[in-house]
Structures are given as C-alpha cells and as structure tokens.
Enzyme design. Structure first.
Site: not given
Length: 510
Positions: A36, A296, A431-432
């Site tokens: 522990d 953006d 997107g791209m």
C-alpha cells in the site's frame, strides 16, 4: 465495497497522504500492509520531486496480526519525530488496517506524550469516502487542529491585513495542473492589487495556519478540496469565501466581480471597480474571446462533444464549450457521485444528458452509444476514445505523467482560457484532416472488426452481410459496423442483412 481493476478516485488514505505531503515539514505515517506504500513512488515520479516523499509505512505484518500494532506504530512516530523534527505527524489508517479494529486515537495520544511534534489521526471513514473526500476532510481537520491550538496559546491572528489579501485553498500534490493554476491565479490577483496571505496546503506551513483569519477572504477554485476548510473558517471567523470555478472567460470574470463585492463590503471607502480590467483581459489580452468568433471556431458549431471528469472540471468545461465556443454537449458527467446534486444544477440547460457514475465501463458504453465528435475527460476516456477512434482532450484527474507538463499550461484564469481553446480546437478532426484520413487511412490501417466497448452483442450478421463488411477498408470498418448496428437498433431489427446494410448506407447519405 467491490473489487475493481481501475478507479477514478483512489482509496481514502491516498487523499490524506496527498494533503499531508503538500505541507512543508509535515510527515505522514501510514498504517498499512506491504504494497500500500506505492504513493511514495507515484508522487516522486509524477511530480518529479527531488526530495523524498515525507511518508513512512508502518507495515502490518504477521507479527502485528499476532501481537497488535500499538508498539510498532508508536515507535515509528517517535522515531520520525527524532529524525525529521516535523511540525506535524499525521497517522493515517487504510482499509486493510482498519479491519484490525484497533484504537488508533489511543496510539496517537501515547505517541504525543513521547514526542515533541504535533501528532494527529486522520479521522476519515475509509469504507465510506474516496480519495477526494478524504483529502477535503483531512485539510479541514488540520486547519481546525491548528486554529484551536493557536486559540489555546493565544497566538491566533485575527486582525485584517492593511491591503486586501486572500487565502488560496485546494492546491495540492498530484493535482491536475495545480501548480500552473496556482501561478495563474497569483498573477491575476496581483493585477487586482490583492496580496496572497497563505496558500494551503501546497507549500504552506501548518504553523502559519494561525495567520489565516488575517485575510479578507478565502478563494476555493476546486470543489473537491478546500471547501470544508473554507466553510469552517466562515463559521468560526465569519470569513467570506468564493467557490466559483474560474475556468473560461465568463466564469473568470464573474469570480472577479465576486471579489470586487467582497472587497467593497470589507472596506467601503476603497470603491473597487474591476470592470475595465475584465473587459481588457476578455477582449484584448486573452485570445480565447477572439478565437470563439473566428471561422476556425465556427466550424465546430455543428459538432457534439461528451464531457466527463471530476465535478469541478467537467461542469466548468461543459459551460465553456456551450457558452463560449458554441459546441453542443451531448452528455456531461462526473464520477463525484457524492456531489451529484450540485453537478446537475451546474450543467442544467447546457447538456442533453447528465451521467453520474464511478463505473468506467458504463462511461465507455455511453460514449459508444452517442458517438460524439470529441471527448473531454480523464485518462480513462482518452483510452476509450482510442478504441473508438474518437479524439479526446484530457481535462481532469485521474492523472498521467502527460498531465505534468514542464511548460506553463494552466486551466484557470485568462491564460487558462487560451489553453482550453487550444485543447478544444486540437481535439477535433476537421475538414481537410477528415478528407485526408478517408483517402489515406491515417496512420493505423490494422484490420478491426468492431470497437464497441460492451461485451454483449444483440445483432446477428448474416454471412452475406459479414462478407460485405469485410470488403470495407479496415480503418473505417469499425465505424461502418457501428453505424449499421445503430440503424438496425433504430429500426427494431435484430438481424443485419446485406439489404439492411445498403439501407443504412443510404440513410447516412454515403
């Protein structure tokens, strides 16, 4: 209690050790079996500490089980008192050692008579509270202990400082970006002309707790740790406290407005007005407001996200996504089940669903069902996202070495708003990038049939349908399979044929 191979919040003694090791010149004695004591290694590795972690394990072994552990625990406390000469020694039991049903308070009383250090038993129920609850309780207990000690010795300092000042609560070791957040809030408060009275517990000294009442107010930026101590000081000295989470432009501005109200109430002759500072930071200094209006960010408005983490970060992140970036939140959730009512109140109207659970498998199934464009969660959600090909930004503990960057990356304040904006934008495939992944298959084109997280499958694929599925390129096969099964579920079908596959394809306009 149940057996788990992964948890969002650890056992109670970890929370106690985190608080104790955050103070300067405080040593913790952990009454626990061998194994522990992993906290020492974990803290040294993640925090990159140069010094040894001030935690000693008083091991529960077969000799202890046979004779009892009083002598061993007391000897360890007295030994550390002589070696380290700490201001405070905290004795914390664990779930395992609690089974022995020993009177640890008696151990503490005996050790106190044989040592010069203050000795305190961490009084938390290890079967009923988790790491975060225990940390909050331990911090409150230490503050109460030294406030009452100062009152007995008539050394408590209650006269307010000449200039506005504040106590910062809740920054402690192994916290999610806590050192960066603390630095950012100190910068912000300095801009407002507010001095830092004490920072508790990170880097603070327990003997300086007697100075806490000197501050004009207390600031608690995290729900999980520090709130109980602030509430105690409110009851004891009528000290106001602010518990608003300064994540994002809006919440940071509202926190500053609350500070303005408190300062004007304490000293009405000053007539503080921070509205021009808020406007300057929001519109010109921080880039987050400008980014939210850029093309953006507008490309993200049709995206859906899932947020999951501790109550502090998950609730604040949900508000930032919806109010400041125009991104929909399909589900907001937290593993802080004990704070569920507060969390539901905070995210009401911001998320389509609210999900509160400690079970990461349920979170995984929820994400698989909703199929968001991005996830904002813990390291566990990051792993889930990898399996489902869904990008994930980490915004909350549990932590990983990646969440202790060497650079400056706060999540609070105005600079924190910039960091969050970057994290959100970089977490989406846009997107791209989507187009290129479709053409080239990304970096991983290994054959994967399914990425569903649930082990139960209610659909039977016919031989023709399975053959058609196998023709699909590996990098999108999992997504096609999930979309088809989702279409079948909506139609109430339990068998997927090749005709149903074509219908599903037409439904999504593919």
């Amino acid at each position: 209690m149940k057996l788990a191979y992964w948890m969002y919040a650890g056992p109670a003694h970890i929370g106690t050790l985190r608080v104790a090791s955050s103070f300067k010149n405080v040593h913790a004695i952990m009454h626990a079996p061998l194994g522990d004591d992993y906290f020492n290694v974990m803290r040294s590795m993640l925090e990159r500490e140069r010094d040894f972690t001030p935690v000693t394990a008083s091991i529960v072994d077969r000799h202890v089980l046979a004779r009892g552990s009083q002598e061993k625990v007391v000897q360890n406390i007295v030994r550390k008192d002589k070696e380290e000469k700490p201001d405070l020694i905290v004795l914390t039991p664990t779930c395992t050692s609690s089974i022995l049903q020993e009177d640890l308070q008696n151990f503490v009383d005996r050790a106190s008579s044989e040592s010069t250090s203050n000795v305190l038993l961490a009084d938390v129920n290890h079967y009923r509270v988790n790491e975060l609850q225990a940390a909050d309780r331990t911090l409150e207990q230490i503050v109460r202990f030294f406030v009452e000690k100062a009152e007995r010795e008539n050394t408590i300092l209650v006269e307010k400082t000449e200039k506005p000042s504040v106590n910062l609560f809740g920054f402690f070791t192994l916290g999610f970006h806590h050192s960066h957040d603390c630095r950012e809030l100190r910068r912000l408060l300095n801009d407002l002309g507010i001095e830092i009275n004490e920072i508790i517990p990170e880097g603070g000294k327990v003997e300086n707790i007697r100075n806490l009442p000197k501050a004009w107010f207390n600031l608690v930026p995290y729900r999980e740790v520090g709130l109980m101590a602030a509430q105690y000081l409110k009851e004891k000295f009528d000290m106001p406290y602010i518990s608003r989470i300064p994540m994002g432009i809006v919440e940071t501005g509202e926190m500053i407005q609350e500070i303005e109200q408190i300062l004007n109430k304490v000293d009405s002759s000053r007539k503080n007005d921070f509205s021009s500072y808020i406007q300057e930071q929001s519109q010109f200094v921080s880039q987050a407001s400008w980014f939210s209006r850029s093309i953006d960010c507008q490309n993200l408005t049709n995206k859906k996200a899932i947020v999951f983490g501790d109550a502090t970060h998950a609730s604040a992140m949900t508000k930032v996504l919806v109010r400041e970036m125009g991104i929909g939140v399909a589900c907001a959730g937290t593993y802080c089940t004990y704070d569920g009512d507060w969390f539901r109140e905070q995210v009401a109207g911001y998320a389509d669903e609210v999900f509160i659970t400690e079970d990461h498998t349920q979170v995984g199934d929820m994400i698989s069902r909703l199929e968001p464009s991005a996830i904002f969660g813990t390291q566990m959600e990051r792993h889930i996202g990898k399996r489902l090909d869904i990008p994930c930004g980490v915004i909350s503990a549990p932590v990983h070495i990646q969440n202790f960057p060497l650079g400056y990356r706060p999540f609070l304040g105005y600079e924190g708003a910039n960091q969050i904006a970057d994290l959100v934008y970089n977490s989406f495939s846009l997107g791209m990038e989507d187009h290129l992944l479709e053409i080239f298959g990304g970096h991983d084109t290994k054959e994967v049939i399914t990425k569903a997280l649930s082990t139960d499958s209610i659909f039977h694929w016919t031989a023709d349908a399975q053959k058609e599925l196998n023709k699909v390129p590996g990098f999108v096969r999992g997504k096609i399979k999930r979309n088809t099964e989702k279409f079948a579920r909506d139609k109430g079908a339990d068998e997927i044929t090749i005709e149903l596959m074509y219908a599903a394809k037409e439904a999504v306009g593919a």
